[in-house]
Design an enzyme around this catalytic site. Structure first.
Site, PDB file in Angstrom:
ATOM      1  N   ASP A  68      50.858  55.082  50.281  1.00  0.00           N
ATOM      2  CA  ASP A  68      51.515  54.078  51.132  1.00  0.00           C
ATOM      3  C   ASP A  68      52.222  54.719  52.318  1.00  0.00           C
ATOM      4  OD1 ASP A  68      53.541  55.386  49.828  1.00  0.00           O
ATOM      5  OD2 ASP A  68      54.444  53.599  48.928  1.00  0.00           O
ATOM      6  N   ASP A  82      56.788  54.250  55.202  1.00  0.00           N
ATOM      7  CA  ASP A  82      56.410  54.077  53.799  1.00  0.00           C
ATOM      8  C   ASP A  82      56.551  52.607  53.416  1.00  0.00           C
ATOM      9  OD1 ASP A  82      55.588  56.518  52.969  1.00  0.00           O
ATOM     10  OD2 ASP A  82      57.213  56.846  51.542  1.00  0.00           O
ATOM     11  N   ASN A 136      50.331  45.947  43.847  1.00  0.00           N
ATOM     12  CA  ASN A 136      49.185  46.340  43.019  1.00  0.00           C
ATOM     13  C   ASN A 136      49.328  45.840  41.589  1.00  0.00           C
ATOM     14  OD1 ASN A 136      47.783  47.676  45.065  1.00  0.00           O
ATOM     15  ND2 ASN A 136      48.790  49.636  44.642  1.00  0.00           N
ATOM     16  N   ASP A 176      45.263  46.840  48.910  1.00  0.00           N
ATOM     17  CA  ASP A 176      44.452  47.393  50.005  1.00  0.00           C
ATOM     18  C   ASP A 176      44.570  46.532  51.254  1.00  0.00           C
ATOM     19  OD1 ASP A 176      43.666  49.375  48.295  1.00  0.00           O
ATOM     20  OD2 ASP A 176      41.663  48.562  47.923  1.00  0.00           O
TER      21      ASP A 176
END
Length: 279
Positions: free
Chosen positions: A210, A167, A175, A184
């Site tokens: 993620d 993770d 973000n 991304d």
């Protein structure tokens, strides 16, 4: 990869006539012919006398006692993916003209090409349904499809299987601070680093968001060392992640069981990282 489907080595199938029961020899002849495709292309889709074939191919084909040979390409998505090779050991009877025989083969090749095109389209769709569009990795469905074969291989070779979860710790922050395109890019970077730090035949997938998953073959039933190696590789690239792993057959006997254990260990890894950061 061709349209998402792995290309295969051309394989000969011959079940009747002078070619029957001689596929090994014929395979060698076809492999040789494929290396001379630039010479054969002008002669395709029509009948030709054996003596009119390219000189270095004549002897091999004469060995079958052929008078004439015809090669009809099989085409899918505007590329040749195979061919029908037919031969005559006797002259054409008066009831079947050269034109009729050619038209029949044209029709046969067209129908088989259409069937192969439909098969390829189905395979492309199936492959696409098992891929994550952003990273190009497998998705969960793709992992589930390939997992049984890997389990079987490990049983055959006496190795162990590790299911690992990874993770990203800071995707939301990336973000929020730099925008989703940067997030991304970070996901693609994680996918690339994980893929470069596993062995050929291991599975790497993105489960969504993620979360990434790996299925690793190992000589030892040690999930911690396997996942720590991946975590360190990501950390060296400036990426913070939490990892957890489970050993198939020890921590669980199914994907669901191993996933639960790996996820618990990933949570422990994240909590430990937070505790260290607070000190």
């Amino acid at each position: 990869m061709t349209y998402g489907v792995t290309s295969q080595t051309p394989t000969v199938y011959a079940s009747w006539g002078v070619f029957a029961n001689d596929e090994e020899r014929l395979q060698a002849d076809v492999d040789h012919a494929l290396s001379q495709m630039e010479l054969l292309h002008p002669h395709m889709e029509r009948w030709m006398l054996t003596e009119d074939m390219p000189s270095d191919l004549q002897e091999a084909w004469k060995g079958y006692g052929l008078l004439e040979v015809g090669i009809w390409p099989l085409v899918s998505r505007e590329r040749m993916i195979g061919a029908i090779v037919v031969g005559r050991t006797k002259p054409v009877s008066g009831r079947l003209t050269i034109e009729t025989g050619t038209a029949l083969m044209d029709s046969c090749a067209a129908q088989i090409s259409l069937a192969l095109d439909l098969i390829l389209t189905g395979r492309i769709a199936e492959e696409a349904s098992q891929r994550d569009l952003l990273t190009g990795l497998l998705n969960r469905r793709g992992l589930e499809v390939r997992l049984p074969q890997l389990v079987e291989e490990c049983n055959d070779f006496g190795t162990h299987l590790v299911l690992g979860l990874i993770d990203m710790d800071e995707l939301k922050q990336i973000n929020d601070t730099h925008g989703h395109p940067m997030g991304d890019q970070a996901l693609r970077q994680v996918a690339d680093i994980i893929s470069r730090n596993v062995s050929t035949g291991d599975i790497v997938a993105r489960f969504g968001g993620d979360e990434f998953a790996v299925v690793l073959q190992s000589d030892w039933p040690d999930a911690i060392s396997a996942m720590e190696r991946i975590r360190q590789a990501l950390q060296e690239s400036g990426l913070s992640v939490s990892v957890g792993g489970a050993v198939w057959g020890i921590d669980g006997d199914s994907l669901e069981q191993c996933y639960v254990v790996a996820d618990e260990r990933l949570y422990e890894c994240r909590q430990l990282a937070k505790a260290d950061a607070a000190i």
